[in-house]
Write a protein that holds these residues in place. Structure first.
Motif, mmCIF file in Angstrom:
data_model
loop_
_atom_site.group_PDB
_atom_site.id
_atom_site.type_symbol
_atom_site.label_atom_id
_atom_site.label_comp_id
_atom_site.label_asym_id
_atom_site.label_seq_id
_atom_site.Cartn_x
_atom_site.Cartn_y
_atom_site.Cartn_z
ATOM 1 N N GLU A 42 0.838 -1.200 0.000
ATOM 2 C CA GLU A 42 0.000 0.000 0.000
ATOM 3 C C GLU A 42 0.872 1.248 0.000
ATOM 4 N N ALA A 43 1.990 1.237 0.730
ATOM 5 C CA ALA A 43 2.910 2.377 0.707
ATOM 6 C C ALA A 43 3.449 2.597 -0.703
ATOM 7 N N ASP A 44 3.806 1.504 -1.383
ATOM 8 C CA ASP A 44 4.301 1.623 -2.761
ATOM 9 C C ASP A 44 3.220 2.172 -3.680
ATOM 10 N N ARG A 45 1.969 1.732 -3.463
ATOM 11 C CA ARG A 45 0.864 2.206 -4.312
ATOM 12 C C ARG A 45 0.620 3.694 -4.114
ATOM 13 N N ILE A 46 0.725 4.160 -2.873
ATOM 14 C CA ILE A 46 0.543 5.580 -2.594
ATOM 15 C C ILE A 46 1.637 6.393 -3.282
ATOM 16 N N ARG A 47 2.881 5.912 -3.213
ATOM 17 C CA ARG A 47 3.973 6.653 -3.867
ATOM 18 C C ARG A 47 3.808 6.648 -5.385
ATOM 19 N N GLU A 48 3.310 5.538 -5.934
ATOM 20 C CA GLU A 48 3.059 5.485 -7.375
ATOM 21 C C GLU A 48 1.964 6.474 -7.759
ATOM 22 N N LEU A 49 0.935 6.570 -6.923
ATOM 23 C CA LEU A 49 -0.142 7.528 -7.162
ATOM 24 C C LEU A 49 0.398 8.951 -7.161
ATOM 25 N N LEU A 50 1.265 9.270 -6.209
ATOM 26 C CA LEU A 50 1.829 10.616 -6.139
ATOM 27 C C LEU A 50 2.736 10.899 -7.325
ATOM 28 N N ALA A 51 3.443 9.880 -7.809
ATOM 29 C CA ALA A 51 4.328 10.069 -8.955
ATOM 30 C C ALA A 51 3.552 10.324 -10.238
ATOM 31 N N ARG A 52 2.291 9.890 -10.274
ATOM 32 C CA ARG A 52 1.480 10.088 -11.479
ATOM 33 C C ARG A 52 0.817 11.450 -11.512
ATOM 34 N N GLU A 53 0.936 12.237 -10.432
ATOM 35 C CA GLU A 53 0.319 13.559 -10.406
ATOM 36 C C GLU A 53 0.854 14.408 -11.552
ATOM 37 N N VAL A 54 -0.031 15.096 -12.268
ATOM 38 C CA VAL A 54 0.373 15.942 -13.387
ATOM 39 C C VAL A 54 0.994 17.217 -12.845
ATOM 40 N N PRO A 55 2.212 17.594 -13.312
ATOM 41 C CA PRO A 55 2.827 18.825 -12.813
ATOM 42 C C PRO A 55 1.965 20.042 -13.113
ATOM 43 N N GLU A 56 2.083 21.036 -12.271
ATOM 44 C CA GLU A 56 1.342 22.270 -12.489
ATOM 45 C C GLU A 56 1.773 22.927 -13.802
ATOM 46 N N SER A 57 0.820 23.520 -14.519
ATOM 47 C CA SER A 57 1.118 24.204 -15.765
ATOM 48 C C SER A 57 1.865 25.503 -15.495
ATOM 49 N N ASP A 58 2.736 25.874 -16.446
ATOM 50 C CA ASP A 58 3.449 27.147 -16.347
ATOM 51 C C ASP A 58 2.582 28.316 -16.786
ATOM 52 N N VAL A 59 1.433 28.018 -17.403
ATOM 53 C CA VAL A 59 0.558 29.072 -17.897
ATOM 54 C C VAL A 59 -0.188 29.693 -16.724
ATOM 55 N N GLU A 60 -0.096 30.988 -16.577
ATOM 56 C CA GLU A 60 -0.785 31.673 -15.492
ATOM 57 C C GLU A 60 -2.281 31.764 -15.787
ATOM 58 N N PRO A 61 -3.144 31.497 -14.797
ATOM 59 C CA PRO A 61 -4.583 31.618 -15.024
ATOM 60 C C PRO A 61 -4.989 33.079 -15.153
ATOM 61 N N PRO A 62 -6.174 33.351 -15.746
ATOM 62 C CA PRO A 62 -6.679 34.730 -15.803
ATOM 63 C C PRO A 62 -6.772 35.326 -14.406
ATOM 64 N N PRO A 63 -6.621 36.648 -14.275
ATOM 65 C CA PRO A 63 -6.641 37.276 -12.941
ATOM 66 C C PRO A 63 -7.845 36.899 -12.094
ATOM 67 N N GLU A 64 -9.035 36.807 -12.733
ATOM 68 C CA GLU A 64 -10.225 36.517 -11.938
ATOM 69 C C GLU A 64 -10.237 35.080 -11.411
ATOM 70 N N GLU A 70 -3.747 20.632 -3.262
ATOM 71 C CA GLU A 70 -3.100 19.474 -3.867
ATOM 72 C C GLU A 70 -1.726 19.221 -3.240
ATOM 73 N N GLU A 71 -0.979 20.287 -3.010
ATOM 74 C CA GLU A 71 0.341 20.138 -2.395
ATOM 75 C C GLU A 71 0.220 19.592 -0.974
ATOM 76 N N GLU A 72 -0.766 20.081 -0.235
ATOM 77 C CA GLU A 72 -0.975 19.612 1.139
ATOM 78 C C GLU A 72 -1.380 18.151 1.145
ATOM 79 N N ARG A 73 -2.261 17.768 0.237
ATOM 80 C CA ARG A 73 -2.697 16.373 0.142
ATOM 81 C C ARG A 73 -1.502 15.468 -0.163
ATOM 82 N N ALA A 74 -0.638 15.891 -1.097
ATOM 83 C CA ALA A 74 0.537 15.090 -1.441
ATOM 84 C C ALA A 74 1.471 14.947 -0.242
ATOM 85 N N ARG A 75 1.653 16.032 0.519
ATOM 86 C CA ARG A 75 2.531 15.980 1.681
ATOM 87 C C ARG A 75 1.993 15.009 2.726
#
Length: 367
Positions: free
Chosen positions: A23-45, A57-62
């Protein structure tokens, strides 16, 4: 793991996962599959919401990474080395993967991985179950706008807990009526992102059929609003005991609630991502029939014969009044009414109730 009285988790990882290292290995595999954050900035709103989502998402991964370390320590018998972060991470892993609380949207749920991939093979039957469970809303109450969960067990009869119904009903020794100025309704579509009463799926509570004197159960009569959708057919309630109850796969449908008086606000925020009070699917396992006297604070809450059914689905306060379904045949085995961290969650075993006078009067759909 330390005791967390308000935790939704009823069992520890060693009781749920057969292979802690895997289960520990499965959790680490799940975290490794997380898609990196995009470099594109979202609209101001949209930037503030995007920042909050990224932080969550970062807190959940930690938290999950800390839990994976805790699983390895448990597997090596190093329980005494588990720190607070790892302890909470273990609890989060149980809730997020072992005993998840899955959001319901549009009457459906997302595909699951691991042990609960089995739910996909029961999707249509589970959707039928979900459609017959609602949130018990109240009007005219000084401090509450909803009080628990209820489910359809007769042509126009809903079952919930006694401690839910007494928030808007009162007895006079001869029967039960609404408290002055209060009303109640069953909202079948109180889902994440759904507006209250959307789709005509709210049914008015028109009568308190009865509140049980010995069991934590209440029966309510409901009716559609004028022009609203008719009531669906009732759920099948188990008329006989299931075979091999311990370890039997079950699921709860209900509305887990945040309650700062009983839950750890930061812990619950991190696990549930601030999404409470909406419908969720909560799979788990039944454990045993436990004599009422063996359960702390159990007076007057078991089934006839003095027993309660225990289960380990992840639940919170708003799950009061939730049905506990048998995953094999989707009959309602129990009426969930409470739980205690480290001991389990408790339900009235409904197969013990067909000859009960109140139940017989309401003509429940026993199968």
């Amino acid at each position: 793991m330390g005791s967390r009285n308000g935790s939704p988790v009823a069992a520890g990882p060693a009781e749920i996962f057969t292979d802690l290292r895997a289960e520990a290995d499965r959790i680490r595999e799940l975290l490794a599959r997380e898609v990196p954050e995009s470099d594109v900035e979202p609209p101001p709103e949209e930037a503030p919401a995007a920042h909050v989502a990224r932080h969550a998402e970062e807190e959940r991964a930690r938290v999950l990474a800390a839990g994976a370390r805790g699983l390895e320590k448990l597997a090596e018998g190093r329980d005494d080395e588990i720190g607070d972060d790892e302890s909470f991470g273990l609890e989060a892993i149980v809730l997020l993967t072992g005993r998840p609380a899955i959001l319901v949207q549009a009457g459906d749920f997302a595909p699951q991985e691991g042990e609960w991939a089995v739910l996909d093979g029961h999707r249509e039957a589970i959707r039928e179950s979900i459609a017959r469970v609602g949130r018990v809303d109240v009007s005219g109450h000084l401090s509450l706008d909803w009080v628990g969960t209820g489910f359809l067990v007769g042509a126009d009869v809903v079952m919930t807990n006694r401690h839910v119904a007494v928030e808007f009903a009162r007895g006079d020794g001869t029967g039960w009526t609404f408290r002055p100025g209060l009303g109640a309704a069953l909202d079948m579509a109180r889902e994440f992102g759904q507006l209250p009463g959307a789709g005509g799926l709210t049914y008015a509570v028109t009568e308190v059929v009865g509140v049980h004197d010995e069991v934590d159960m209440a029966l309510l009569r409901v009716a559609p609003a004028p022009g609203g959708q008719p009531l669906p057919t009732p759920l099948a309630v188990a008329a006989d005991a299931p075979a091999d109850l311990p370890g039997r796969q079950v699921y709860v449908v209900g509305h887990p609630a945040w309650d700062g008086r009983r839950n750890e606000p930061e812990s619950m925020r991190r696990i549930f991502m601030d999404v409470y009070n909406v419908k969720r699917l909560q799979p788990g396992a039944a454990n045993q029939l436990l004599p009422t006297g063996d359960r702390p604070g159990a007076a007057g809450q078991g089934g006839r014969g003095g027993n309660v059914m225990t289960h380990d689905c992840s639940t919170l306060g708003g799950n009061s009044g939730s049905p506990v379904f048998d995953l094999a045949d989707h009959r309602v085995l129990g009426l969930h009414f409470g739980g205690r961290y480290g001991f389990g969650n408790y339900a009235v075993p409904l197969w013990t109730m067909p000859d009960d006078p109140l139940v017989g009067r309401a003509d429940l759909n026993f199968v």
